[in-house]
Design a protein around this motif. Structure first.
Motif, PDB file in Angstrom:
ATOM      1  N   MET A   6       0.847  -1.149   0.000  1.00  0.00           N
ATOM      2  CA  MET A   6       0.000   0.000   0.000  1.00  0.00           C
ATOM      3  C   MET A   6       0.905   1.228   0.000  1.00  0.00           C
ATOM      4  SD  MET A   6      -2.766   1.218   2.933  1.00  0.00           S
ATOM      5  CE  MET A   6      -2.313  -0.127   3.942  1.00  0.00           C
ATOM      6  N   ILE A   7       0.628   2.146  -0.897  1.00  0.00           N
ATOM      7  CA  ILE A   7       1.407   3.369  -0.992  1.00  0.00           C
ATOM      8  C   ILE A   7       0.508   4.549  -0.662  1.00  0.00           C
ATOM      9  CG2 ILE A   7       2.734   4.875  -2.502  1.00  0.00           C
ATOM     10  CD1 ILE A   7       3.553   2.390  -4.056  1.00  0.00           C
ATOM     11  N   LYS A   8       0.974   5.411   0.232  1.00  0.00           N
ATOM     12  CA  LYS A   8       0.275   6.633   0.605  1.00  0.00           C
ATOM     13  C   LYS A   8       1.156   7.809   0.237  1.00  0.00           C
ATOM     14  CE  LYS A   8      -3.098   4.471   2.618  1.00  0.00           C
ATOM     15  NZ  LYS A   8      -4.464   4.544   2.144  1.00  0.00           N
ATOM     16  N   ALA A   9       0.548   8.949  -0.055  1.00  0.00           N
ATOM     17  CA  ALA A   9       1.322  10.134  -0.422  1.00  0.00           C
ATOM     18  C   ALA A   9       0.608  11.379   0.063  1.00  0.00           C
ATOM     19  CB  ALA A   9       1.521  10.189  -1.926  1.00  0.00           C
ATOM     20  N   GLY A  10       1.363  12.443   0.220  1.00  0.00           N
ATOM     21  CA  GLY A  10       0.790  13.705   0.639  1.00  0.00           C
ATOM     22  C   GLY A  10       1.718  14.855   0.336  1.00  0.00           C
ATOM     23  N   SER A  11       1.245  16.055   0.631  1.00  0.00           N
ATOM     24  CA  SER A  11       2.001  17.246   0.261  1.00  0.00           C
ATOM     25  C   SER A  11       2.400  18.114   1.449  1.00  0.00           C
ATOM     26  CB  SER A  11       1.172  18.092  -0.705  1.00  0.00           C
ATOM     27  OG  SER A  11      -0.026  18.514  -0.072  1.00  0.00           O
ATOM     28  N   HIS A  12       2.135  17.659   2.672  1.00  0.00           N
ATOM     29  CA  HIS A  12       2.438  18.506   3.823  1.00  0.00           C
ATOM     30  C   HIS A  12       2.827  17.634   5.006  1.00  0.00           C
ATOM     31  CE1 HIS A  12       2.310  22.106   6.258  1.00  0.00           C
ATOM     32  NE2 HIS A  12       1.538  21.497   7.140  1.00  0.00           N
ATOM     33  N   GLY A  13       3.684  18.151   5.852  1.00  0.00           N
ATOM     34  CA  GLY A  13       4.046  17.413   7.049  1.00  0.00           C
ATOM     35  C   GLY A  13       5.139  18.116   7.816  1.00  0.00           C
ATOM     36  N   GLN A  14       5.563  17.490   8.902  1.00  0.00           N
ATOM     37  CA  GLN A  14       6.628  18.020   9.737  1.00  0.00           C
ATOM     38  C   GLN A  14       7.563  16.903  10.144  1.00  0.00           C
ATOM     39  OE1 GLN A  14       5.579  21.418  12.571  1.00  0.00           O
ATOM     40  NE2 GLN A  14       3.857  20.013  12.777  1.00  0.00           N
ATOM     41  N   LEU A  15       8.840  17.241  10.212  1.00  0.00           N
ATOM     42  CA  LEU A  15       9.873  16.355  10.727  1.00  0.00           C
ATOM     43  C   LEU A  15      10.238  16.875  12.106  1.00  0.00           C
ATOM     44  CD1 LEU A  15      12.238  14.227  10.298  1.00  0.00           C
ATOM     45  CD2 LEU A  15      13.547  16.155   9.455  1.00  0.00           C
ATOM     46  N   LEU A  16      10.118  16.026  13.118  1.00  0.00           N
ATOM     47  CA  LEU A  16      10.410  16.433  14.492  1.00  0.00           C
ATOM     48  C   LEU A  16      11.625  15.677  15.009  1.00  0.00           C
ATOM     49  CD1 LEU A  16       6.763  16.288  15.888  1.00  0.00           C
ATOM     50  CD2 LEU A  16       7.947  18.258  14.918  1.00  0.00           C
ATOM     51  N   VAL A  17      12.586  16.429  15.538  1.00  0.00           N
ATOM     52  CA  VAL A  17      13.780  15.855  16.146  1.00  0.00           C
ATOM     53  C   VAL A  17      13.980  16.585  17.464  1.00  0.00           C
ATOM     54  CG1 VAL A  17      16.248  15.414  15.892  1.00  0.00           C
ATOM     55  CG2 VAL A  17      14.806  15.450  13.869  1.00  0.00           C
ATOM     56  N   ASP A  18      14.266  15.840  18.531  1.00  0.00           N
ATOM     57  CA  ASP A  18      14.472  16.467  19.840  1.00  0.00           C
ATOM     58  C   ASP A  18      15.515  17.575  19.745  1.00  0.00           C
ATOM     59  OD1 ASP A  18      12.603  14.965  21.154  1.00  0.00           O
ATOM     60  OD2 ASP A  18      14.042  13.485  21.895  1.00  0.00           O
ATOM     61  N   GLY A  19      15.187  18.733  20.303  1.00  0.00           N
ATOM     62  CA  GLY A  19      16.127  19.837  20.346  1.00  0.00           C
ATOM     63  C   GLY A  19      16.077  20.774  19.157  1.00  0.00           C
ATOM     64  N   TYR A  20      15.204  20.503  18.184  1.00  0.00           N
ATOM     65  CA  TYR A  20      15.101  21.338  16.986  1.00  0.00           C
ATOM     66  C   TYR A  20      13.655  21.771  16.777  1.00  0.00           C
ATOM     67  CZ  TYR A  20      19.767  19.725  15.757  1.00  0.00           C
ATOM     68  OH  TYR A  20      21.111  19.455  15.774  1.00  0.00           O
ATOM     69  N   ASP A  21      13.493  22.930  16.145  1.00  0.00           N
ATOM     70  CA  ASP A  21      12.155  23.364  15.745  1.00  0.00           C
ATOM     71  C   ASP A  21      11.653  22.409  14.669  1.00  0.00           C
ATOM     72  OD1 ASP A  21      12.154  25.559  17.427  1.00  0.00           O
ATOM     73  OD2 ASP A  21      12.987  26.902  15.899  1.00  0.00           O
ATOM     74  N   PRO A  22      10.327  22.266  14.519  1.00  0.00           N
ATOM     75  CA  PRO A  22       9.793  21.400  13.453  1.00  0.00           C
ATOM     76  C   PRO A  22      10.306  21.835  12.079  1.00  0.00           C
ATOM     77  CG  PRO A  22       8.052  22.048  14.958  1.00  0.00           C
ATOM     78  CD  PRO A  22       9.266  22.857  15.326  1.00  0.00           C
ATOM     79  N   ILE A  23      10.621  20.859  11.256  1.00  0.00           N
ATOM     80  CA  ILE A  23      11.099  21.114   9.894  1.00  0.00           C
ATOM     81  C   ILE A  23       9.979  20.758   8.938  1.00  0.00           C
ATOM     82  CG2 ILE A  23      12.838  20.535   8.171  1.00  0.00           C
ATOM     83  CD1 ILE A  23      14.645  19.647  10.509  1.00  0.00           C
ATOM     84  N   ARG A  24       9.661  21.643   8.019  1.00  0.00           N
ATOM     85  CA  ARG A  24       8.539  21.450   7.096  1.00  0.00           C
ATOM     86  C   ARG A  24       8.859  20.413   6.027  1.00  0.00           C
ATOM     87  NH1 ARG A  24       7.055  25.006   2.382  1.00  0.00           N
ATOM     88  NH2 ARG A  24       5.189  23.997   1.646  1.00  0.00           N
ATOM     89  N   CYS A  25       7.915  19.491   5.800  1.00  0.00           N
ATOM     90  CA  CYS A  25       7.991  18.532   4.692  1.00  0.00           C
ATOM     91  C   CYS A  25       7.088  19.051   3.571  1.00  0.00           C
ATOM     92  CB  CYS A  25       7.500  17.150   5.115  1.00  0.00           C
ATOM     93  SG  CYS A  25       8.487  16.362   6.375  1.00  0.00           S
ATOM     94  N   SER A  26       7.618  19.163   2.362  1.00  0.00           N
ATOM     95  CA  SER A  26       6.801  19.684   1.266  1.00  0.00           C
ATOM     96  C   SER A  26       6.074  18.582   0.513  1.00  0.00           C
ATOM     97  CB  SER A  26       7.656  20.507   0.309  1.00  0.00           C
ATOM     98  OG  SER A  26       8.690  19.714  -0.222  1.00  0.00           O
ATOM     99  N   ASP A  27       6.586  17.370   0.510  1.00  0.00           N
ATOM    100  CA  ASP A  27       5.879  16.229  -0.080  1.00  0.00           C
ATOM    101  C   ASP A  27       6.474  14.946   0.477  1.00  0.00           C
ATOM    102  OD1 ASP A  27       7.755  14.990  -2.441  1.00  0.00           O
ATOM    103  OD2 ASP A  27       8.068  17.138  -2.239  1.00  0.00           O
ATOM    104  N   TRP A  28       5.673  13.869   0.469  1.00  0.00           N
ATOM    105  CA  TRP A  28       6.124  12.618   1.063  1.00  0.00           C
ATOM    106  C   TRP A  28       5.410  11.421   0.442  1.00  0.00           C
ATOM    107  CZ3 TRP A  28       2.193   9.853   3.247  1.00  0.00           C
ATOM    108  CH2 TRP A  28       1.052  10.553   3.637  1.00  0.00           C
ATOM    109  N   THR A  29       6.047  10.268   0.554  1.00  0.00           N
ATOM    110  CA  THR A  29       5.420   8.993   0.203  1.00  0.00           C
ATOM    111  C   THR A  29       5.710   8.007   1.336  1.00  0.00           C
ATOM    112  OG1 THR A  29       7.351   8.218  -1.016  1.00  0.00           O
ATOM    113  CG2 THR A  29       5.625   9.299  -2.297  1.00  0.00           C
ATOM    114  N   LEU A  30       4.778   7.124   1.564  1.00  0.00           N
ATOM    115  CA  LEU A  30       4.906   6.109   2.606  1.00  0.00           C
ATOM    116  C   LEU A  30       4.459   4.782   2.009  1.00  0.00           C
ATOM    117  CD1 LEU A  30       5.427   5.537   5.668  1.00  0.00           C
ATOM    118  CD2 LEU A  30       3.007   5.994   6.028  1.00  0.00           C
TER     119      LEU A  30
END
Length: 129
Positions: free
Chosen positions: A1-25
């Motif tokens: 099963m493949i999912k996709a989208g155009s928005h998201g955030q990458l979270l890492v301890d100690g850093y502000d959220p980083i914007r994801c512009s597109d993704w697939t899972l």
């Protein structure tokens, strides 16, 4: 099963959220073939599920901390990350996953930001939201 989208955030301890512009899972479930000698039809037994994906992230190149963070993704012990993947900016539907970065692509300048394509391997459940 493949999912996709155009928005998201990458979270890492100690850093502000980083914007994801597109993704697939990609979510897979392996199966084990089991065919007894006395049967002609093959049966399969479902095994564990695995997931992997890719995401493009945008960050400020003037922030030295992000350069160090992306360098740490290339190290032998990359930090664990959390991805909040959404189908689009207006929707709250999507997936939350814990993962490890398995690959870092080439940095590309996009106006005042830098864009990097990350590959990741999910290390826990895929949580629909």
């Amino acid at each position: 099963m493949i999912k996709a989208g155009s928005h998201g955030q990458l979270l890492v301890d100690g850093y502000d959220p980083i914007r994801c512009s597109d993704w697939t899972l990609t979510i897979d479930r392996d199966v084990k073939a089991q065919t007894p000698i006395y049967r002609w039809d093959e049966r399969s037994i479902p095994l564990k599920r695995s997931a992997r994906g890719e995401a493009s992230v945008l960050y400020d190149p003037d922030d030295i901390g992000y350069a160090e963070l992306f360098a740490s993704f290339r190290s032998n012990e990359p930090p664990a990350i959390v991805l909040q993947l959404r189908t689009d900016r207006a929707s709250s539907a999507g997936y939350d996953v814990q993962a490890h970065v398995s690959g870092v692509g080439t940095v590309v300048a996009v106006k005042d930001a830098h864009r990097v394509r990350l590959s990741f391997a999910v290390t826990g459940p895929v949580v629909p939201v």
